[in-house]
Design a protein around this motif. Structure first.
Motif, short mmCIF file in Angstrom:
data_model
loop_
_atom_site.label_atom_id
_atom_site.label_comp_id
_atom_site.label_asym_id
_atom_site.label_seq_id
_atom_site.Cartn_x
_atom_site.Cartn_y
_atom_site.Cartn_z
N ASN A 216 0.81 -1.23 0.05
CA ASN A 216 0.07 -0.01 -0.23
C ASN A 216 0.87 1.51 0.02
O ASN A 216 0.57 2.23 -0.87
N VAL A 217 1.85 1.23 1.05
CA VAL A 217 2.88 2.29 1.16
C VAL A 217 3.40 2.47 -0.16
O VAL A 217 3.56 3.80 -0.64
N ALA A 218 4.16 1.60 -0.64
CA ALA A 218 4.90 1.54 -2.06
C ALA A 218 4.33 1.98 -3.03
O ALA A 218 4.76 2.82 -3.89
N ALA A 219 2.96 1.52 -3.36
CA ALA A 219 2.07 1.95 -4.45
C ALA A 219 1.71 3.45 -4.29
O ALA A 219 1.99 3.90 -5.36
N LYS A 220 1.45 3.88 -3.06
CA LYS A 220 1.29 5.25 -3.13
C LYS A 220 2.61 6.13 -3.50
O LYS A 220 2.47 7.12 -4.02
N ALA A 221 3.72 5.59 -2.98
CA ALA A 221 4.99 6.35 -3.36
C ALA A 221 5.10 6.17 -4.80
O ALA A 221 5.64 7.23 -5.51
N VAL A 222 4.99 5.11 -5.55
CA VAL A 222 4.96 5.00 -7.12
C VAL A 222 4.24 5.88 -7.39
O VAL A 222 4.67 6.46 -8.63
N LEU A 223 2.97 5.98 -7.22
CA LEU A 223 1.87 6.84 -7.79
C LEU A 223 2.29 7.99 -7.77
O LEU A 223 2.34 9.02 -8.67
N GLU A 224 2.78 8.60 -6.70
CA GLU A 224 3.41 10.07 -6.62
C GLU A 224 4.43 10.40 -7.54
O GLU A 224 4.61 11.51 -8.16
N ALA A 225 5.33 9.49 -7.93
CA ALA A 225 6.57 9.66 -8.41
C ALA A 225 5.99 9.65 -9.77
O ALA A 225 6.75 10.49 -10.52
N VAL A 226 4.95 8.79 -10.19
CA VAL A 226 4.73 8.68 -11.47
C VAL A 226 3.93 10.00 -11.86
O VAL A 226 4.09 10.84 -12.69
N GLU A 227 3.05 10.55 -10.76
CA GLU A 227 2.20 11.71 -11.00
C GLU A 227 3.23 12.68 -11.28
O GLU A 227 2.76 13.90 -12.10
N THR B 232 9.46 4.15 1.17
CA THR B 232 8.67 3.06 2.12
C THR B 232 9.32 2.60 3.00
O THR B 232 8.68 2.47 4.10
N VAL B 233 10.64 2.35 2.81
CA VAL B 233 11.63 1.88 3.87
C VAL B 233 11.56 2.89 5.10
O VAL B 233 11.50 2.54 6.22
N ASP B 234 11.77 4.07 4.80
CA ASP B 234 11.88 5.16 5.84
C ASP B 234 10.60 5.41 6.35
O ASP B 234 10.50 5.21 7.78
N TYR B 235 9.41 4.99 5.67
CA TYR B 235 8.15 5.22 6.32
C TYR B 235 8.11 4.10 7.36
O TYR B 235 7.52 4.48 8.48
N PHE B 236 8.57 3.04 7.10
CA PHE B 236 8.47 1.65 8.12
C PHE B 236 9.32 2.32 9.19
O PHE B 236 9.09 1.86 10.39
N ARG B 237 10.73 2.62 9.10
CA ARG B 237 11.57 2.75 9.91
C ARG B 237 11.19 4.04 10.81
O ARG B 237 11.18 3.97 12.33
N ASP B 238 10.54 5.13 10.40
CA ASP B 238 10.21 6.26 11.09
C ASP B 238 9.14 5.98 11.89
O ASP B 238 8.82 6.46 13.00
N ASN B 239 8.07 5.06 11.57
CA ASN B 239 6.83 4.77 12.18
C ASN B 239 6.80 3.33 12.77
O ASN B 239 5.98 2.92 13.05
N ALA B 240 8.03 2.84 13.07
CA ALA B 240 8.35 1.33 13.59
C ALA B 240 7.54 1.36 14.64
O ALA B 240 6.81 0.15 15.03
N PHE B 241 7.55 2.33 15.57
CA PHE B 241 7.10 2.00 16.86
C PHE B 241 5.36 2.02 16.93
O PHE B 241 4.70 1.09 17.66
#
Lengths: 227, 306
Positions: free
Chosen positions: B46-57, B269-278
């Motif tokens: 979900n997060v990756a798809a959003k990031a890809v969409l943003e990049a494409v857009e 996406t990796v950063d999203y997981f790392r930043d919101n890990a808790f």
């Protein structure tokens, strides 16, 4: 000490285990509850330590009316009543010492107190030298002694023994009865549930006879009357 | 002291429960881990798809090519007109010379096209405006805005890169993946509930003698039930730890390949997981623990009469 007032116990649909039982046991007494299988003697013992609830009547232990005891108070009651069963109920993976200390551990006793008390009770039951053994390494009589030691660790005022000699030969049964008498001499009230004629007759203590859920005789220094 | 001692003894009985039924404990934890990994895979998609969409857009743009004879002032006027819309992110003016240079760059391997240009002898291209919007959904609005007679007469063609199809495909794939993933996660959750129920039931059965004796010698209710509750909590906690290790191990292992494939979207996406890990893993642990506790409570109510 213990008072049953008009106590009845019925099981659905229509089994009557006890009917209008009135019984008073004084502190320090040794009372044998006798009767044939299915007479209601074990039910009476179970009512004492709240394994069962009376359908009618009132049961008082000390100053405590346990007829309507709250579930959360049952552990408190059972620390004041030592219980011994025919099948010993020992943990096979624990040593003698661990089986006895288990009763204190689950009650939250500190280690130091456990180390003090357990050897004392093992000495009373004559198993000081076998504290490291496992139940399978003991005779039936010795296993029952462990069970009695465990019942004594909370220093109960009452000891209920339900057919404690049922699985033992005559010699071991005699030893167990002598031990119960010794415990009684220390001041503990002993309620012995049995259908062993010889033991009851040899004891020469109070005998309460139950038949069909009713007390049919209650005699000081009595004998086993049922044929 | 007494409280700490009781807690320590509860812990001891709990570990006895776990290790005496090691394989059952292992299977329970594995199912928990599978459930959590599935949930995280869905979340990741979900997060990756959003990031890809943003990049494409961000890469999507409309190019308005003006007629060669259109003056620069008209084109810059159109640029100002477009910049007035809130939907517009940027409008870039490309002078005709640059348009020609870009064209030549793109076709430098094509001798026929280059020689055709030479034969013309003059720049056949007009100025261009490259418009980017905040959302691809605003493209239609921009196209309609440029249909005003003031500018439409000067526009030779408009090049709307057909990213919309790509975007729709990504969105559709993401939706389908999400439904499938949630379905899978729900299935695993159901299995996890049944497994923990059975684990506690078996643990109660295995310890029936101890429980009977505990009751006999006056153990408190919480002392009898506590190990099973702790056991369920411990499965949830250990499974969450294993899952976190798996998630970050996968991130580390796929770093190079995924960066090549997804570009910045992967790192985002990796950063999203790392930043919101808790929050992410904490919430998953809390949900799993709650689910386990409810199931354990139900199992104890059914099989552990104290």
């Amino acid at each position: 000490m213990i008072r049953f007032s008009n106590v009845s116990k019925h099981y659905p649909p229509n089994t009557c285990a006890l009917e209008h039982v009135n019984l008073h046991i004084k502190p320090g007494e040794f009372v044998s509850i006798v009767g044939q299988s299915g007479s209601g003697k074990t039910t009476l013992a179970k009512l004492l330590f709240a394994e069962e609830r009376a359908t009618k009547g009132k049961i008082v232990v000390g100053d405590w009316d346990i007829s309507s005891i709250h579930t959360s108070d049952i552990p408190v009651l059972r620390r004041q009543i030592g219980i011994v069963f025919q099948d010993f109920k020992l943990l096979s993976r624990k040593t003698v010492f661990e089986n006895v200390s288990f009763a204190l551990e689950v009650a939250g006793e500190e280690r130091k107190r456990i180390r003090d008390i357990v050897p004392q009770v093992l000495k009373i039951v004559g198993l000081s030298d076998k504290h490291h053994r496992y139940p399978r390494q003991l005779s039936g009589g010795e296993q029952q002694r462990v069970s009695i030691a465990r019942a004594l660790v909370h220093r109960p005022k009452i000891l209920v023994a339900d057919e404690p000699t049922g699985n033992l030969d005559t010699i071991h049964a005699h030893e167990i009865i002598q031990l119960l008498k010794k415990i009684n001499e220390y001041g503990t009230t002993v309620v012995l549930v049995t259908h062993d004629r010889d033991i009851v007759n040899a004891l020469k203590k109070r005998v309460v006879t139950i038949a069909d859920g009713r007390i049919v005789s209650d005699i000081e220094r009595g004998k086993y009357l049922i044929s | 002291m007494s409280f700490l001692l009781s807690v320590a003894r509860l812990g001891k009985f709990t570990f006895q429960n776990i290790f005496r039924n090691f394989w059952l404990s292992f299977i329970t934890s594995t199912i928990f881990v599978l459930t959590l990994v599935t949930i995280n895979a869905v979340l990741f998609m979900n997060v990756a798809a959003k990031a890809v969409l943003e990049a494409v857009e961000q890469k999507v743009e409309i190019t308005f090519s003006f007629l060669p004879e259109t003056s620069e002032s008209i084109v810059t006027s159109a640029q100002g007109y477009l910049r007035g819309f809130s939907q517009v992110r940027d409008v870039q003016f490309i002078p005709s010379d640059e348009v020609l240079a870009n064209f030549q760059d793109r076709h430098q391997a094509d001798e026929v096209i280059l020689s055709s240009l030479d034969e013309l002898g003059e720049n056949p291209f007009g100025h261009s405006l490259v418009v980017t919007t905040y959302s691809t959904e605003d493209f239609e609005f921009i196209r309609e805005a440029m249909e005003t007679p003031e500018f439409s007469q000067y526009i030779k063609e408009q090049d709307f890169t057909d990213y919309q199809l790509v975007i729709e495909k990504i969105k559709s794939l993401n939706t389908r993946t999400r439904y499938f993933g949630f379905g899978l996660a729900a299935l695993f959750s159901l299995i996890a509930i049944m497994i923990i129920f059975n684990t506690i039931r078996v643990a109660i059965y295995v310890h029936r003698d101890e429980i009977a004796i505990m009751k006999l010698v006056g153990a408190n209710d919480w002392f009898i039930r506590g190990p099973f509750v702790l056991e369920a909590l411990l499965y949830s906690f250990l499974s969450t730890l294993v899952m976190v290790a798996i998630v970050f191990a996968v991130f580390g292992a796929l770093q190079i390949q995924m960066t090549l494939f997804f570009g910045d979207a992967w790192q985002g996406t990796v950063d999203y997981f790392r930043d919101n890990a808790f929050i992410i893993f904490g919430l998953q642990f809390a949900t799993l623990a709650l689910l386990s506790l409810l199931t354990t409570a139900f199992a104890m109510r059914k099989y552990l009469k104290t």
